[in-house]
Motif scaffolding. Structure first.
Motif, PDB file in Angstrom:
ATOM      1  N   GLN A 295       8.626  -5.023   1.824  1.00 46.68           N
ATOM      2  CA  GLN A 295       9.203  -5.791   0.008  1.00 46.68           C
ATOM      3  C   GLN A 295       8.274  -5.930  -0.567  1.00 46.68           C
ATOM      4  O   GLN A 295       8.301  -5.635  -1.881  1.00 46.68           O
ATOM      5  N   PRO A 296       8.024  -7.316  -0.509  1.00 49.36           N
ATOM      6  CA  PRO A 296       7.451  -7.921  -1.092  1.00 49.36           C
ATOM      7  C   PRO A 296       6.370  -7.449  -1.931  1.00 49.36           C
ATOM      8  O   PRO A 296       6.089  -6.888  -3.523  1.00 49.36           O
ATOM      9  N   ILE A 297       5.512  -6.050  -1.658  1.00 47.63           N
ATOM     10  CA  ILE A 297       4.464  -5.480  -2.479  1.00 47.63           C
ATOM     11  C   ILE A 297       5.640  -4.480  -3.034  1.00 47.63           C
ATOM     12  O   ILE A 297       5.161  -4.329  -4.256  1.00 47.63           O
ATOM     13  N   VAL A 298       6.060  -3.521  -2.222  1.00 47.21           N
ATOM     14  CA  VAL A 298       6.690  -2.501  -3.231  1.00 47.21           C
ATOM     15  C   VAL A 298       7.577  -3.430  -4.701  1.00 47.21           C
ATOM     16  O   VAL A 298       7.193  -2.264  -5.343  1.00 47.21           O
ATOM     17  N   GLU A 299       8.383  -4.416  -4.047  1.00 47.80           N
ATOM     18  CA  GLU A 299       8.673  -4.759  -5.329  1.00 47.80           C
ATOM     19  C   GLU A 299       7.760  -5.142  -6.554  1.00 47.80           C
ATOM     20  O   GLU A 299       8.157  -5.449  -7.609  1.00 47.80           O
ATOM     21  N   GLY A 300       6.495  -5.717  -5.662  1.00 47.31           N
ATOM     22  CA  GLY A 300       5.732  -6.134  -7.087  1.00 47.31           C
ATOM     23  C   GLY A 300       4.692  -4.389  -8.357  1.00 47.31           C
ATOM     24  O   GLY A 300       3.867  -5.143  -8.895  1.00 47.31           O
ATOM     25  N   GLY A 301       5.598  -3.900  -7.670  1.00 49.61           N
ATOM     26  CA  GLY A 301       5.025  -2.574  -7.799  1.00 49.61           C
ATOM     27  C   GLY A 301       3.327  -1.758  -7.118  1.00 49.61           C
ATOM     28  O   GLY A 301       3.344  -0.879  -7.960  1.00 49.61           O
ATOM     29  N   GLY A 302       3.533  -2.211  -6.045  1.00 50.64           N
ATOM     30  CA  GLY A 302       2.055  -1.235  -5.321  1.00 50.64           C
ATOM     31  C   GLY A 302       2.303  -0.699  -4.106  1.00 50.64           C
ATOM     32  O   GLY A 302       1.691  -0.170  -3.537  1.00 50.64           O
ATOM     33  N   GLY A 303       3.404  -0.033  -4.390  1.00 54.02           N
ATOM     34  CA  GLY A 303       3.960   0.855  -3.244  1.00 54.02           C
ATOM     35  C   GLY A 303       5.217   1.413  -3.221  1.00 54.02           C
ATOM     36  O   GLY A 303       6.104   1.202  -4.366  1.00 54.02           O
ATOM     37  N   LEU A 304       5.396   2.230  -2.422  1.00 54.40           N
ATOM     38  CA  LEU A 304       6.728   3.049  -1.926  1.00 54.40           C
ATOM     39  C   LEU A 304       6.881   2.749  -0.804  1.00 54.40           C
ATOM     40  O   LEU A 304       6.448   2.393  -0.420  1.00 54.40           O
ATOM     41  N   LEU A 305       8.703   2.510  -0.666  1.00 52.81           N
ATOM     42  CA  LEU A 305       8.804   2.372   0.820  1.00 52.81           C
ATOM     43  C   LEU A 305      10.128   3.847   0.600  1.00 52.81           C
ATOM     44  O   LEU A 305      11.008   4.059   0.416  1.00 52.81           O
ATOM     45  N   VAL A 306      10.442   4.372   2.616  1.00 51.76           N
ATOM     46  CA  VAL A 306      10.984   5.180   3.364  1.00 51.76           C
ATOM     47  C   VAL A 306      11.004   5.045   4.817  1.00 51.76           C
ATOM     48  O   VAL A 306      10.121   4.367   5.655  1.00 51.76           O
ATOM     49  N   ASP A 307      12.198   5.293   4.899  1.00 48.02           N
ATOM     50  CA  ASP A 307      12.781   4.973   5.801  1.00 48.02           C
ATOM     51  C   ASP A 307      11.953   5.997   7.117  1.00 48.02           C
ATOM     52  O   ASP A 307      12.018   7.272   6.531  1.00 48.02           O
ATOM     53  N   ASN A 308      12.146   5.651   8.064  1.00 51.71           N
ATOM     54  CA  ASN A 308      11.656   6.418   8.828  1.00 51.71           C
ATOM     55  C   ASN A 308      12.341   7.385   9.289  1.00 51.71           C
ATOM     56  O   ASN A 308      11.766   8.468   8.923  1.00 51.71           O
ATOM     57  N   ALA A 309      13.330   7.594   9.448  1.00 50.49           N
ATOM     58  CA  ALA A 309      14.198   9.498   9.584  1.00 50.49           C
ATOM     59  C   ALA A 309      14.745   9.639   8.342  1.00 50.49           C
ATOM     60  O   ALA A 309      14.683  11.399   8.436  1.00 50.49           O
ATOM     61  N   GLU A 310      14.208   9.283   7.004  1.00 54.46           N
ATOM     62  CA  GLU A 310      14.052   9.656   6.194  1.00 54.46           C
ATOM     63  C   GLU A 310      12.303  10.635   5.626  1.00 54.46           C
ATOM     64  O   GLU A 310      12.276  11.537   4.531  1.00 54.46           O
ATOM     65  N   LEU A 311      11.777  10.226   6.475  1.00 54.24           N
ATOM     66  CA  LEU A 311      10.212  11.164   6.108  1.00 54.24           C
ATOM     67  C   LEU A 311      10.290  12.683   6.395  1.00 54.24           C
ATOM     68  O   LEU A 311      10.618  12.501   7.526  1.00 54.24           O
ATOM     69  N   SER A 312       9.962  12.846   5.333  1.00 53.21           N
ATOM     70  CA  SER A 312       9.722  14.207   5.756  1.00 53.21           C
ATOM     71  C   SER A 312       8.512  15.581   5.069  1.00 53.21           C
ATOM     72  O   SER A 312       8.177  14.640   3.675  1.00 53.21           O
ATOM     73  N   ALA A 313       8.282  16.250   4.621  1.00 51.74           N
ATOM     74  CA  ALA A 313       7.995  17.420   3.947  1.00 51.74           C
ATOM     75  C   ALA A 313       8.683  17.167   3.237  1.00 51.74           C
ATOM     76  O   ALA A 313       6.797  17.425   2.250  1.00 51.74           O
ATOM     77  N   ASP A 314       9.481  17.930   2.120  1.00 55.02           N
ATOM     78  CA  ASP A 314       9.710  17.749   1.851  1.00 55.02           C
ATOM     79  C   ASP A 314       9.856  16.431   0.601  1.00 55.02           C
ATOM     80  O   ASP A 314       9.697  16.066  -0.765  1.00 55.02           O
ATOM     81  N   TRP A 315       9.981  15.264   1.534  1.00 57.50           N
ATOM     82  CA  TRP A 315      10.494  13.438   0.926  1.00 57.50           C
ATOM     83  C   TRP A 315       9.557  13.406   0.503  1.00 57.50           C
ATOM     84  O   TRP A 315       8.535  12.552  -1.196  1.00 57.50           O
ATOM     85  N   ILE A 316       8.042  13.930   0.701  1.00 54.97           N
ATOM     86  CA  ILE A 316       6.921  13.867   0.168  1.00 54.97           C
ATOM     87  C   ILE A 316       6.445  14.794  -0.864  1.00 54.97           C
ATOM     88  O   ILE A 316       5.537  14.304  -2.169  1.00 54.97           O
ATOM     89  N   ALA A 317       7.111  15.824  -0.550  1.00 56.28           N
ATOM     90  CA  ALA A 317       6.400  16.367  -1.938  1.00 56.28           C
ATOM     91  C   ALA A 317       7.690  16.019  -3.311  1.00 56.28           C
ATOM     92  O   ALA A 317       7.457  16.879  -4.355  1.00 56.28           O
ATOM     93  N   ARG A 318       8.498  15.886  -3.207  1.00 57.83           N
ATOM     94  CA  ARG A 318       9.161  15.798  -3.797  1.00 57.83           C
ATOM     95  C   ARG A 318       8.839  14.227  -4.752  1.00 57.83           C
ATOM     96  O   ARG A 318       9.146  13.276  -5.797  1.00 57.83           O
ATOM     97  N   ASN A 319       8.771  13.356  -3.580  1.00 60.77           N
ATOM     98  CA  ASN A 319       8.424  11.464  -4.285  1.00 60.77           C
ATOM     99  C   ASN A 319       6.672  10.891  -4.134  1.00 60.77           C
ATOM    100  O   ASN A 319       6.292  10.007  -5.061  1.00 60.77           O
ATOM    101  N   LEU A 320       5.776  11.778  -3.235  1.00 57.92           N
ATOM    102  CA  LEU A 320       4.582  10.796  -2.962  1.00 57.92           C
ATOM    103  C   LEU A 320       3.972  11.820  -4.069  1.00 57.92           C
ATOM    104  O   LEU A 320       2.987  11.935  -4.876  1.00 57.92           O
ATOM    105  N   LEU A 321       3.802  12.997  -4.320  1.00 62.32           N
ATOM    106  CA  LEU A 321       2.895  14.029  -4.791  1.00 62.32           C
ATOM    107  C   LEU A 321       2.797  13.867  -5.994  1.00 62.32           C
ATOM    108  O   LEU A 321       1.993  13.937  -7.111  1.00 62.32           O
ATOM    109  N   PRO A 322       4.250  14.170  -6.894  1.00 64.13           N
ATOM    110  CA  PRO A 322       4.145  13.602  -7.936  1.00 64.13           C
ATOM    111  C   PRO A 322       3.567  12.351  -8.706  1.00 64.13           C
ATOM    112  O   PRO A 322       2.528  12.267  -9.659  1.00 64.13           O
ATOM    113  N   VAL A 323       3.069  11.131  -7.639  1.00 60.69           N
ATOM    114  CA  VAL A 323       2.450   9.498  -8.011  1.00 60.69           C
ATOM    115  C   VAL A 323       1.425  10.242  -7.787  1.00 60.69           C
ATOM    116  O   VAL A 323       0.412   9.713  -9.182  1.00 60.69           O
TER     117      VAL A 323
END
Length: 364
Positions: A295-323
């Protein structure tokens, strides 16, 4: 100076202990160092590999709930304390430094019994049972989270291996990508889930392989030795390199622009120290400490946080690839992550060891 380190069981306890050992030895090649451990832990492999003496004591896992096992704990613990005390005597210990875990409990109790000074190091935001106990016996408590609830806490950070703490990712990038068979000029994602891999990360990442190729992103995926997930072979597009295990994580970090991983204390500390932004996927079991690590790293702008149950190929396509497709954003996140890291925790903790031993000697 003669130092006994109590940090067995998991890599999260052993690696900081060994990083401290390395720092002490760099400062004084003649320092005596003995590591406490049990025959069950990773220390049986990691400690001898690094050239340090390992002294084994009986394991005494403490049950977290009321079970019949609880009845056997006092007698077994007494035997482990006596064994740890014998190690302190044989080593002529000037100090015991504990890193938590079930090896630390008998270590702390033995040191108190022998009137050997104690330093407690706590890597997690929520202290474990052993370090809560150890902190009662000493005023010297080193922590990795500034808001730790332990008394007498001094912020130090987590001691890291020198190859990580001194890593220059930008200078090593081309060499590191060549080492893994990657191209030098494509956005690169590093995926790993610890020494054994992580099934949910593996499944989501492999399912997202077509998205990575379409977006022009190459992947270095440390899948773990027991993994059965593999991406479909492709004759075109960027590389998707899978390896079962990596013993050069410094090069893996240098090869990457971003990581996707769990959020163990050591992982978060290493990524922040080298300025590698990450998608953190906290382990969904336990007391929630992995989320607190990230959390401190993410809140400081150094990362993203995703729950294990939410992680999927679609989540990666929508949230990680644009970054990954935005070099300026990746650079900003890298800078933010680096501001959260500490590269000299090993030196700071070694300095604390010297200060405590010196003070104890003067008091005598």
């Amino acid at each position: 100076m003669r130092v006994v380190l109590a940090g067995g069981g998991t890599a999260g306890h052993i690696e900081p202990a060994l990083a401290l050992a390395d720092a002490l030895r760099r400062g004084d090649p003649d320092v005596g160092i003995v590591c406490l451990g049990t025959e069950r832990g990773l220390e049986t492999r990691l400690v001898p590999q690094r050239g340090y003496e390992l002294a084994l004591i009986p394991p005494v896992p403490l049950p977290r709930t009321l079970t019949p096992q609880l009845l056997s704990v006092p007698g077994r613990l007494r035997g482990a304390i006596n064994a740890a005390a014998a190690v302190l005597d044989q080593a002529g210990a000037d100090i015991l430094v504990g890193f938590g875990g079930y090896v630390a409990t008998p270590g702390y109790l033995a040191a108190r019994k022998r009137k050997v000074p104690i330093i407690v190091h706590e890597a997690n935001p929520k202290p474990g049972l052993a370090n809560k106990l150890g902190a009662r016996f000493t005023e010297h408590v080193a922590v990795s989270h500034a808001d730790s609830p332990l008394p007498n806490a001094t912020f130090v950070g987590i001691p890291l291996r020198r190859e990580i703490a001194t890593l220059d990712r930008l200078a090593m990038g081309d060499k590191a990508r060549s080492y893994f068979g990657l191209l030098p000029d494509l956005p690169t994602l590093l995926i790993f889930g610890g020494s054994q891999g992580a099934r949910s990360l593996n499944q989501a990442a492999v399912s997202a392989a077509p998205y990575f190729r379409q977006a022009g992103i190459q992947v270095l995926h440390i899948v773990g030795p027991k993994n059965t997930e593999e991406p479909e072979p492709s004759s075109g597009g960027p590389q998707y390199v899978t390896i079962p295990y990596c013993d050069r994580m410094d090069l893996a970090y240098a090869a990457a622009d971003m990581a996707m991983c769990r959020a163990g204390a050591m992982t978060c500390a290493e990524l922040a120290a080298v300025g590698l932004p990450a998608v953190y996927v906290p382990l969904p079991i336990g007391n929630g400490e992995q989320r607190l690590n990230a959390q401190p790293i993410v809140e400081g702008g150094g990362g993203l946080l995703v729950d294990n149950a939410e992680l999927s190929a679609d989540w990666i396509a929508r949230n990680l690839l644009p970054v990954l497709a935005d070099p300026a954003r990746v650079a900003h996140m890298s800078e933010a992550a680096g501001k959260m890291g500490r590269r000299d925790a090993d030196v700071a903790l070694a300095r604390m060891v010297h200060d405590v031993v010196r003070s104890a000697g003067a008091a005598r």
